[in-house]
Design a protein around this motif. Sequence first.
Motif, short mmCIF file in Angstrom:
data_model
loop_
_atom_site.label_atom_id
_atom_site.label_comp_id
_atom_site.label_asym_id
_atom_site.label_seq_id
_atom_site.Cartn_x
_atom_site.Cartn_y
_atom_site.Cartn_z
N THR A 1 0.82 -1.21 0.00
CA THR A 1 0.00 0.00 0.00
C THR A 1 0.85 1.26 0.00
O THR A 1 0.47 2.26 -0.59
CB THR A 1 -0.95 0.02 1.20
OG1 THR A 1 -0.18 -0.02 2.42
CG2 THR A 1 -1.88 -1.19 1.17
N ARG A 2 1.98 1.21 0.67
CA ARG A 2 2.91 2.35 0.63
C ARG A 2 4.29 1.89 1.07
O ARG A 2 4.44 0.82 1.65
CB ARG A 2 2.43 3.51 1.49
CG ARG A 2 2.28 3.24 2.96
CD ARG A 2 1.50 4.35 3.65
NE ARG A 2 1.39 4.13 5.10
CZ ARG A 2 2.14 4.73 6.02
NH1 ARG A 2 3.08 5.59 5.64
NH2 ARG A 2 1.97 4.49 7.30
N ILE A 3 5.29 2.72 0.78
CA ILE A 3 6.68 2.41 1.11
C ILE A 3 7.27 3.61 1.85
O ILE A 3 7.12 4.75 1.42
CB ILE A 3 7.51 2.11 -0.15
CG1 ILE A 3 6.95 0.87 -0.87
CG2 ILE A 3 8.98 1.90 0.21
CD1 ILE A 3 7.62 0.57 -2.19
N ILE A 4 7.93 3.33 2.97
CA ILE A 4 8.53 4.39 3.79
C ILE A 4 10.05 4.27 3.70
O ILE A 4 10.61 3.19 3.98
CB ILE A 4 8.08 4.25 5.26
CG1 ILE A 4 6.55 4.26 5.36
CG2 ILE A 4 8.70 5.36 6.11
CD1 ILE A 4 6.04 3.80 6.71
N GLN A 5 10.71 5.35 3.32
CA GLN A 5 12.17 5.36 3.25
C GLN A 5 12.70 5.68 4.64
O GLN A 5 12.66 6.84 5.08
CB GLN A 5 12.66 6.39 2.24
CG GLN A 5 14.14 6.29 1.92
CD GLN A 5 14.46 5.14 0.97
OE1 GLN A 5 13.76 4.91 0.00
NE2 GLN A 5 15.54 4.43 1.25
N GLU A 6 13.21 4.68 5.35
CA GLU A 6 13.67 4.87 6.72
C GLU A 6 15.06 5.49 6.77
O GLU A 6 15.32 6.43 7.53
CB GLU A 6 13.67 3.53 7.46
CG GLU A 6 12.32 2.79 7.45
CD GLU A 6 11.28 3.44 8.35
OE1 GLU A 6 11.60 4.43 9.02
OE2 GLU A 6 10.14 2.94 8.38
N THR A 7 15.98 4.93 5.99
CA THR A 7 17.34 5.45 5.85
C THR A 7 17.71 5.31 4.37
O THR A 7 16.93 4.73 3.60
CB THR A 7 18.36 4.65 6.70
OG1 THR A 7 18.50 3.33 6.16
CG2 THR A 7 17.91 4.55 8.16
N PRO A 8 18.87 5.79 3.94
CA PRO A 8 19.22 5.64 2.52
C PRO A 8 19.18 4.20 2.01
O PRO A 8 18.93 3.99 0.82
CB PRO A 8 20.65 6.21 2.47
CG PRO A 8 20.68 7.23 3.57
CD PRO A 8 19.85 6.64 4.66
N ASP A 9 19.39 3.21 2.89
CA ASP A 9 19.40 1.83 2.41
C ASP A 9 18.36 0.94 3.10
O ASP A 9 18.45 -0.29 3.04
CB ASP A 9 20.79 1.21 2.59
CG ASP A 9 21.26 1.17 4.04
OD1 ASP A 9 20.51 1.63 4.92
OD2 ASP A 9 22.39 0.69 4.29
#
Length: 337
Positions: free
Chosen positions: A13-21
């Motif tokens: 449903t969605r994607i969260i960018q937590e850190t660069p990797d």
Amino acid sequence: MGRDHGFHPVRITRIIQETPDTRTYVLDAPFPYRAGQFVTIKACGTLRSYSMSSSPETDTEFMTTVKRVPGGLVSNWMHDHLAPGDVVETTLPAGVFCLREGEEAGGAGEIATPVVAFCGGSGITPILSLAKSALAGTGRPVRVLAADRDARSVIFADALDELAERYPDRFAVRHHLDDRQGFLTADQVRKFAGGDTDADFYLCGPAPFMELVENALLTHGITPERIFVERFAQTADPPPEAAPEQEGTLTLVLSGKPHTLAQRSGETFLECARRAGLAPPFSCEAGNCATCIAQVTAGEAKMRVNNALDEDEVAEGWVLTCQGEPTTPHVTVVYED
């Protein structure tokens, strides 16, 4: 069977960018689960297990967090190709890296058993899930030591800060940054454990990190039954050196096709199959996820480790092939289609 060990299509449903990797994938997956468990994802012709970062006690969304691993087939594919709306195949949640039942704490005059966690890098993923559930669903105090390369590598920094603000008397986190403080030492582990020798200790991270922490805790007087370690690698004692001669036969039925193989002493069914060039399903190789499940229909077998099947399933002949060994000269093992 008492449970469904197959794969299920679930939508992102969605994607969260937590850190660069590191990314968190929010899945439209109405699966019941416990904090600290994981799902196994089928992608690129292989399988990988990833822990949930969500908590059933605090989150309405089902979330699993994946760190990009240099050279990692599945993690790189997920980061490079998946987008909201895409569908992935996963197992139901599994695993025993969970809060001990009966430790909700909180009766008059009772002292809640502390939860003390040590995590390295993406090992924070199941630890965050456990912390959220322990804080929201019990009266237990929680302390976390999170070790990372540097400040940019810290995963869930905001979420941890929010927990500290919400539960100032019950939650504390210490960040250890290798670039500033050097690698974590056994003395630092023992100091963080302090006098909480009756706490429950949870460890997740790279194998050398967990080995250091576990050994430090044992020398600090922590009993083994108080230490819970999440590993996605073989944890059983290494088998005895295989004899070159055939010790028995294994008939392995994969995708409906039987294969009769030479079974060697001390060799698991999965090892035997792979030695013969076959590619049956597997993931954790630690007896935790049941991805490699098959049914013994002739002969008998034993398992070195079983953290995934219940007594009824074992009684019906189901076996974790990554842990299963024959106890009779001939065994027939049938994988689910």
